[in-house]
Every structure is written in C-alpha cells, then in structure tokens.
Design a protein around this motif. Structure first.
Motif, PDB file in Angstrom:
ATOM      1  N   UNK A  36       0.830  -1.206   0.000  1.00 37.98           N
ATOM      2  CA  UNK A  36       0.000   0.000   0.000  1.00 37.98           C
ATOM      3  C   UNK A  36       0.869   1.262   0.000  1.00 37.98           C
ATOM      4  N   UNK A  37       1.949   1.252   0.792  1.00 41.42           N
ATOM      5  CA  UNK A  37       2.835   2.424   0.843  1.00 41.42           C
ATOM      6  C   UNK A  37       3.498   2.646  -0.515  1.00 41.42           C
ATOM      7  N   UNK A  38       3.888   1.549  -1.167  1.00 41.08           N
ATOM      8  CA  UNK A  38       4.472   1.668  -2.509  1.00 41.08           C
ATOM      9  C   UNK A  38       3.442   2.275  -3.459  1.00 41.08           C
ATOM     10  N   UNK A  39       2.219   1.746  -3.400  1.00 44.76           N
ATOM     11  CA  UNK A  39       1.160   2.223  -4.297  1.00 44.76           C
ATOM     12  C   UNK A  39       0.829   3.689  -4.054  1.00 44.76           C
ATOM     13  N   UNK A  40       0.826   4.094  -2.777  1.00 46.29           N
ATOM     14  CA  UNK A  40       0.494   5.488  -2.447  1.00 46.29           C
ATOM     15  C   UNK A  40       1.530   6.425  -3.055  1.00 46.29           C
TER      16      UNK A  40
END
Ligand code: DC
Length: 211
Positions: A36-40
């Motif tokens: 999720x952090x990568x995607x954000x």
C-alpha cells in the motif's frame, strides 16, 4: 516462532494477526502496508501503476516513514497496491525486509506474526504455523463496505463488491506469488464467525503446536 497468516482482502486476517501477536507477545507485520505504501507513492508521484521499472524504484526506496502516511487504507490505494504487487521487481524489493522482520523480530521479541497473501508460500515457507483466513466474497465486501463507510468514504455496496472481485481475481491469478493457501496451512472460513470465535480457533491450534 513464525506465524504466517494469509488470505484475501477483508477476510479478517489483520484482526486475527494483531490479536495473536498481542496474546503471545510477538512482533506483528502487516505486509499489505508495504504494498500500500508503494502504491500510495506511485499514485502521489503520478507514476503509471503498470510502469514496472518506475514502481520497482519506488519499492526499492521505501522508508519506514512511508508506512505511516495517512490514506493507506483507502480503496483507491488498495486497488493500486493490488496492481503494483503483481510486478516481480516490486515483490523482490519488499521480500528482504519481510524475511528480516520474521528472522529478527524487533524489540527483542521471540516471535513474529506476518499477514499477507504469500507469507506461508513464499516469504516464510518454513513458518512454524500457517493459517489461511478466508470468507465468502459477499461477506468480505459487506465488511469492507462498513469499514469504508465508518471511515467517512462515500461508497456503494455494489461497487465495493465489484472491486473485491477484481482484486481477488488479480491477486489470485498473477504469475508471481499468487494468493493461495500453503499446502500445510490451516484454513479458517470466517464467514459465519465473529472475531472472538476466529481467535479462539487459532488459539487452540497455536496451543497444540506449543504443547
Ligand atoms: O492486505 P491488503 O488489502 O492491505 O493488501 C493490499 C494489496 O497488496 C493486495 O491486494 C495484494 C498486495 N499484497 C501482496 O501481494 N502480498 C502480500 N503479502 C500482502 C499484500
């Protein structure tokens, strides 16, 4: 002691993992938060989630602060996380951190609980205990719908259900580390169970293993 908890979105694996970790005094890692952090960051930097190289560079440069930013739990970020997590470079960039966490849990803890999609199959295939936590698509969509509503997101159930199906399809059919139960995982179907009942089932299995 390493406990792996895998399963599809909104099956209850996060709640179970947190409770198991707390009960045993183990460290807990929500591996979905890495994706999720990568995607954000990918979304914030307007990188195309299909741009394999761009997304891999973001994953390679992820910092602990990135895991704490607001908005990681939104549906938009969840969908983008499902997309970037199908990129082999992203997965290998995040693998070492997960394995290190399992092998050397922080704060001197003697065990680790990791939840995700591929913990029992790829990240920690030798985990001491493996659970695969699942529930019907409708039940999971209903749970996610309530969660999003409570967080103030303006969502409709039909759309949440559709996105849940899309995400399951992508997570299950990707070429690298697809979502599937490890052969030696205990499957818990949480469709008709509340969080206490799920915890009780898991607790019995952990106790039997420790005996
Ligand atoms: O568990 P979650 O909803 O926070 O995960 C978001 C996405 O990240 C999920 O759709 C697929 C991906 N993911 C993964 O590929 N492998 C993991 N171990 C954890 C999450």
């Amino acid at each position: 002691m390493i406990i792996a908890i895998d399963g599809p979105a909104a099956a209850g694996k996060g709640t179970l993992a947190r409770r198991v970790a707390e009960a045993l005094g183990y460290a807990y890692l929500d591996t979905g938060s890495l994706y999720r952090a990568t995607a954000k960051k990918v979304l914030d930097q307007q990188i195309d989630p299909d741009d394999e190289q761009g997304c891999t560079v973001v994953a390679l440069n992820l910092t602990p602060t990135d895991l704490k930013v607001a908005g990681l739990r939104s549906e938009e970020v969840g969908q983008a996380a499902s997309k970037v997590s199908a990129i082999p470079g992203v997965r290998s960039a995040l693998l070492r951190f997960q394995r290190d966490f399992a092998a050397n849990p922080p704060d001197g803890k003697t065990g680790a609980v990791l939840d995700g999609r591929d913990i029992g199959t790829v990240v920690c295939p030798d985990a001491d205990i493996k659970f695969f936590v699942t529930a019907s698509t409708e039940v999971r969509a209903e749970r996610r719908f309530k969660e999003l509503r409570e967080a103030g997101e303006d969502v409709i159930y039909a759309r949440v259900l559709e996105e849940m199906r899309e995400r399951d399809e992508r997570d299950t059919n990707r070429a690298v580390a697809p979502l599937k139960p490890a052969e030696d995982a205990t499957v818990i179907d949480t469709s008709g169970l509340d969080a206490d009942q799920v915890f009780e089932q898991a607790r019995e299995i952990v106790a039997a293993k420790q005996a």
